[in-house]
Design an enzyme around this catalytic site. Structure first.
Site, PDB file in Angstrom:
ATOM      1  N   SER A   1      43.376  40.181  49.022  1.00 17.94           N
ATOM      2  CA  SER A   1      42.827  41.513  49.261  1.00 17.94           C
ATOM      3  C   SER A   1      43.592  42.312  50.312  1.00 17.94           C
ATOM      4  O   SER A   1      43.419  43.523  50.399  1.00 17.94           O
ATOM      5  CB  SER A   1      41.350  41.406  49.674  1.00 17.94           C
ATOM      6  OG  SER A   1      40.567  41.035  48.563  1.00 17.94           O
TER       7      SER A   1
ATOM      8  N   SER B   1      41.139  44.056  47.634  1.00 19.46           N
ATOM      9  CA  SER B   1      40.008  44.927  47.904  1.00 19.46           C
ATOM     10  C   SER B   1      40.214  45.858  49.094  1.00 19.46           C
ATOM     11  O   SER B   1      39.383  46.721  49.363  1.00 19.46           O
ATOM     12  CB  SER B   1      38.751  44.087  48.139  1.00 19.46           C
ATOM     13  OG  SER B   1      38.895  43.249  49.288  1.00 19.46           O
TER      14      SER B   1
ATOM     15  N   LYS C   1      37.200  49.032  57.007  1.00 14.08           N
ATOM     16  CA  LYS C   1      36.886  48.648  55.633  1.00 14.08           C
ATOM     17  C   LYS C   1      35.373  48.644  55.408  1.00 14.08           C
ATOM     18  O   LYS C   1      34.606  48.167  56.255  1.00 14.08           O
ATOM     19  CB  LYS C   1      37.470  47.271  55.332  1.00 14.08           C
ATOM     20  CG  LYS C   1      37.374  46.858  53.869  1.00 14.08           C
ATOM     21  CD  LYS C   1      38.169  45.582  53.608  1.00 14.08           C
ATOM     22  CE  LYS C   1      38.053  45.153  52.156  1.00 14.08           C
ATOM     23  NZ  LYS C   1      38.854  43.936  51.871  1.00 14.08           N
TER      24      LYS C   1
END
Length: 479
Positions: free
Chosen positions: A175, A151, A76
């Protein structure tokens, strides 16, 4: 044999048995990325394929380093990986190359991961929709006109599209859970402290967010958690971890499950989501679990007030430099500036009262888990929405008063730091995925994962209903 469609655990076992080489696995995924990623935009800052393949070839005959040995992974884009850019989705950091690994990347590297690049994320990770001015939007593999969530949207989309076999994510306000639901994969938010934060960052008050694993099977999630979890003596509040992947084969018979639904109507939910999630409950009953409805255990308004105060307090102080620098402020998304502005006006008393509410909810949740082994509620309040939107402004006819109010249903878990597995629940009438949260008491990570593994064995939504193959628009056959 389509190596990209195999689970990370199966690939790991095959590499360990020398039935397939790391270079073969990596080469197959690189080809898949070249064919599919341009339309999905899940992976960013990709390394040179020749360099990646050379690294994989060097691992073909090398001693096995760990569960991830020879598996291709993208991290990520909020996490530093040595030698790769960490943009955080912000033009202020675009192209800045990390000098070292954050803890998540370091533990995956030590376990033998081959890093391909990064997974896309919203700017600063703010908002459950993955778009930013550096790389653009990530699209949902099931409908490229729709959001992949966020996210950790890049991670979820990459998993669904078979670009990587496993992925890391992070979760403050859903997320991990929201993109898992939007993309028909699993995401696990561990008990807070099981996966430590990075040493040197604020660690005593910032207890809302955590890193966690994502995958297309619960075994993959559990085995990646084995890599990520475990105390770091440099970070407070740690929990011992490990062995999750070997504790999945338990009989769920007799487990008590409570259905929370929409929290007694407190959370607006788009039509069809509650019905779809309810249809997952008989799967547990067929396994011998007892399922019953649960009345709202705590006022939703109190949870929301506590959450927004504590979140704004942390964001305002961690990101104050963005506000104080006029150039940085002009280059920062309005949602982040809103968070900072809210936090700057808070008093110490307001933060203390919010923490009091949080503490009362933790105690109430502990009492609830004396009656139930797990709780279930939807992972999201809306179906995957048009990728051009910034965020849903209304849900089921109710206007949203903040950019993140449409994800309020994830707050009870985050506020108490509970372990939660986001599980696929199937598909709505438009062919869009949705999922539910399977929640346990603090510290019951192994039990939640074992219950999720039994559910996966009975359903396997990611395996039996992958996105349409690129060469066959609209097809539902395995890629």
């Amino acid at each position: 044999m389509d190596l990209c469609s195999l689970s990370a655990s199966d690939l790991s076992r095959m590499i360990a048995a020398r039935k397939v080489a790391p270079s073969e696995v990596v080469d197959a995924h690189l080809a898949r990325i070249a064919a599919v990623n341009p339309a999905v935009n899940a992976l960013v800052s990709l390394r040179d394929p020749d360099a990646v393949l050379a690294e994989a070839r060097a691992m073909d005959a090398a001693p096995r380093r760990g569960w991830l040995h020879g598996l291709p992974v993208a991290v990520k884009d909020l996490v530093h990986v040595a030698g790769l850019p960490t943009s955080m989705g912000s033009p202020l950091h675009a192209g800045q190359v990390a000098a070292g690994d954050d803890l998540v990347a370091a533990r995956m590297r030590a376990a033998g991961a081959v890093f391909l690049g990064k997974t896309n994320t919203p700017e600063w990770g703010h908002g459950s929709h993955t778009f930013n001015p550096v790389f653009g939007a990530t699209r949902n593999p099931y409908d490229k006109a729709r959001s992949a969530g966020g996210s950790s949207g890049g991670a979820a989309a990459a998993l669904a599209a078979r670009l990587v076999p496993a992925a890391d994510g992070s979760d403050m306000m859903g997320s991990l859970r929201n993109p898992a639901a939007f993309c028909n994969v699993y995401g696990f938010r561990p008990t807070w402290g099981l996966v430590p934060g990075d040493a040197g960052t604020e660690a005593f008050m910032a207890t809302l967010a955590t890193e966690g694993p994502m995958g297309r099977t619960v075994e993959d999630v559990a085995r990646l958690l084995d890599v990520l979890a475990g105390e770091d003596p440099r970070v407070p509040f740690g929990r011992p971890g490990g062995g999750f992947g070997d504790r999945l084969a338990t009989d769920p018979k007799g487990r008590r499950i409570g259905w929370l639904g929409d929290w007694g109507g407190a959370y607006p939910v788009e039509q069809g989501i509650l019905d779809l999630c309810r249809r997952a409950l008989p799967v547990f009953e067929d396994m011998g679990c007892r399922v019953e409805e649960v009345a709202p255990p705590f006022p939703a308004a109190d949870l929301w007030h506590s959450w927004t105060v504590l979140r704004a307090f942390l964001n305002a102080n961690a990101k104050r430099a963005l506000w104080d620098d006029p150039v940085a402020r002009a280059a920062t998304k309005p949602e982040t500036l809103w968070e900072i502005r809210q936090g700057l006006d808070l008093t110490a008393e307001a933060v203390f009262r919010a923490s009091e509410t949080r503490s009362r909810w933790y105690a109430a949740a502990a009492l609830l888990f004396e009656r139930y082994d797990a709780l279930v509620l939807p992972s999201a309040q809306v179906w995957p929405f048009p990728v051009e939107w910034r965020w849903p402004e209304t849900v089921a006819g109710r206007p949203m008063d903040t950019y993140h109010r449409w994800m309020e249903i994830v707050v009870p878990v985050s506020l108490a730091g509970l372990p939660c597995l986001a599980c696929p629940a199937g598909f709505g009438p438009q062919g869009l995925p949705m999922g539910f949260q399977l929640v346990g008491r603090a510290g019951a990570d192994a039990q939640v994962l074992a219950l999720g593994a039994a559910y996966h064995a009975a359903t396997d939504w990611p395996g039996r209903h992958p996105p349409p193959a690129p060469s066959q628009p609209g097809a539902q056959a395995m890629m």
